[in-house]
Design a protein around this motif. Structure first.
Motif, PDB file in Angstrom:
ATOM      1  N   SER A 111      17.392 -46.213  14.740  1.00 26.31           N
ATOM      2  CA  SER A 111      17.919 -45.630  13.504  1.00 26.31           C
ATOM      3  C   SER A 111      19.396 -45.969  13.399  1.00 26.31           C
ATOM      4  O   SER A 111      19.990 -46.473  14.353  1.00 26.31           O
ATOM      5  CB  SER A 111      17.754 -44.106  13.515  1.00 26.31           C
ATOM      6  N   ALA A 112      19.982 -45.665  12.237  1.00 25.82           N
ATOM      7  CA  ALA A 112      21.423 -45.869  12.058  1.00 25.82           C
ATOM      8  C   ALA A 112      22.151 -44.533  12.101  1.00 25.82           C
ATOM      9  O   ALA A 112      23.265 -44.410  11.613  1.00 25.82           O
ATOM     10  CB  ALA A 112      21.687 -46.588  10.741  1.00 25.82           C
ATOM     11  N   SER A 161      15.226 -54.799   5.996  1.00 26.27           N
ATOM     12  CA  SER A 161      16.332 -54.046   5.392  1.00 26.27           C
ATOM     13  C   SER A 161      15.941 -53.613   3.981  1.00 26.27           C
ATOM     14  O   SER A 161      16.349 -52.555   3.507  1.00 26.27           O
ATOM     15  CB  SER A 161      17.617 -54.866   5.391  1.00 26.27           C
ATOM     16  N   VAL A 187      25.962 -43.968   5.755  1.00 27.17           N
ATOM     17  CA  VAL A 187      25.925 -45.347   6.252  1.00 27.17           C
ATOM     18  C   VAL A 187      26.695 -46.253   5.293  1.00 27.17           C
ATOM     19  O   VAL A 187      26.795 -45.968   4.098  1.00 27.17           O
ATOM     20  CB  VAL A 187      24.475 -45.881   6.388  1.00 27.17           C
TER      21      VAL A 187
END
Ligand code: FAD
Length: 203
Positions: A111-112, A161, A187
């Protein structure tokens, strides 16, 4: 390392991936602490190749925002000096934070971190809104809203993405429809996708 040495102020950083420069740039934080609380000074290099030392009193930070995000001539943050205090309980506090992270976030999955910033003045987090909208487990291709923490979107292995961007769009739309709250990304997007979806970040 700081908390092991009995220094308090950066306990929150345990478990957050990143560099010192990235933490200052993003004003990273968690558990009621943030980088700005303990910055003493920051050394930067400008695009002209000049080194400058900026002192905390001249730097205005906000929730996940820093003055570096608006500096047109910033090449890099080269060093950060922190001012930390001694504390007997620093390490214990950090271990509690790490345990909380392990039990409430999809640690070990791809995950980010938090996708959205917590809305200001609502008293409810982005994750709670996404959860209450019934979106845990919702997928676009290989991208999925984590079942453990709804503000973490995980790559189940084959996410592109584009999948992730579409999932972010979908969640924003659903939360807006249900609660009238416009979520804003924490993000940052990297070219070329900044042309595809406006990050629409608050400052
Ligand atoms: C699993 C997970 C959990 C996370 N949990 C948290 C959390 O609890 N709290 C939180 O705040 N964040 C969290 N994050 C987000 C992220 O880890 C932090 O924002 C971190 O501080 C980013 O640091 P980085 O060095 O990886 O920067 P990057 O993500 O590589 O970059 C972020 C921005 O900083 C800039 N930057 C980085 N280094 C420099 C430098 N030296 N000079 C100038 N600009 C620079 C980049 O250009 C970019 O714009 C999490 C992320 C993940 C994946």
């Amino acid at each position: 390392m700081c908390s092991i040495k009995g220094l308090t102020g950066l306990e929150f950083a345990g478990g957050i991936p990143g560099t010192v420069g990235g933490a200052a740039y993003m004003n990273a934080g968690a558990n009621g602490q943030e980088t700005a609380d303990v910055v003493d000074s920051v050394e930067i290099v400008t695009t002209e190749g000049q080194c400058q030392t900026l002192h905390r009193v001249d730097l205005s930070f906000g929730y996940r925002s820093s003055p570096f995000q608006d500096m047109q001539d910033l090449a890099a943050i080269a060093a950060v000096t922190f001012r930390l205090r001694h504390s007997e309980s620093a390490r214990r506090k950090q271990l509690e934070y790490l345990e909380r992270r392990r039990s409430s976030q999809p640690v070990g999955e791809k995950s980010a971190g938090s996708v959205f910033r917590n809305p200001s003045n609502l008293g409810v987090s982005a994750g709670e809104l996404i959860d209450r909208a019934g979106l845990k487990g919702v997928r676009v291709g290989g991208a999925m809203v984590s079942n453990i923490h709804a503000n973490f979107f995980v790559n189940s292995g084959e996410s592109t993405s584009r999948d992730m961007l579409q999932l972010i769009s979908l969640v924003k739309e659903m939360v807006y429809q249900k609660f009238g709250v416009q979520l804003k990304e924490e993000v940052l997007y990297v070219y070329p996708h900044c042309n595809y979806l406006n990050p629409n970040r608050d400052k």
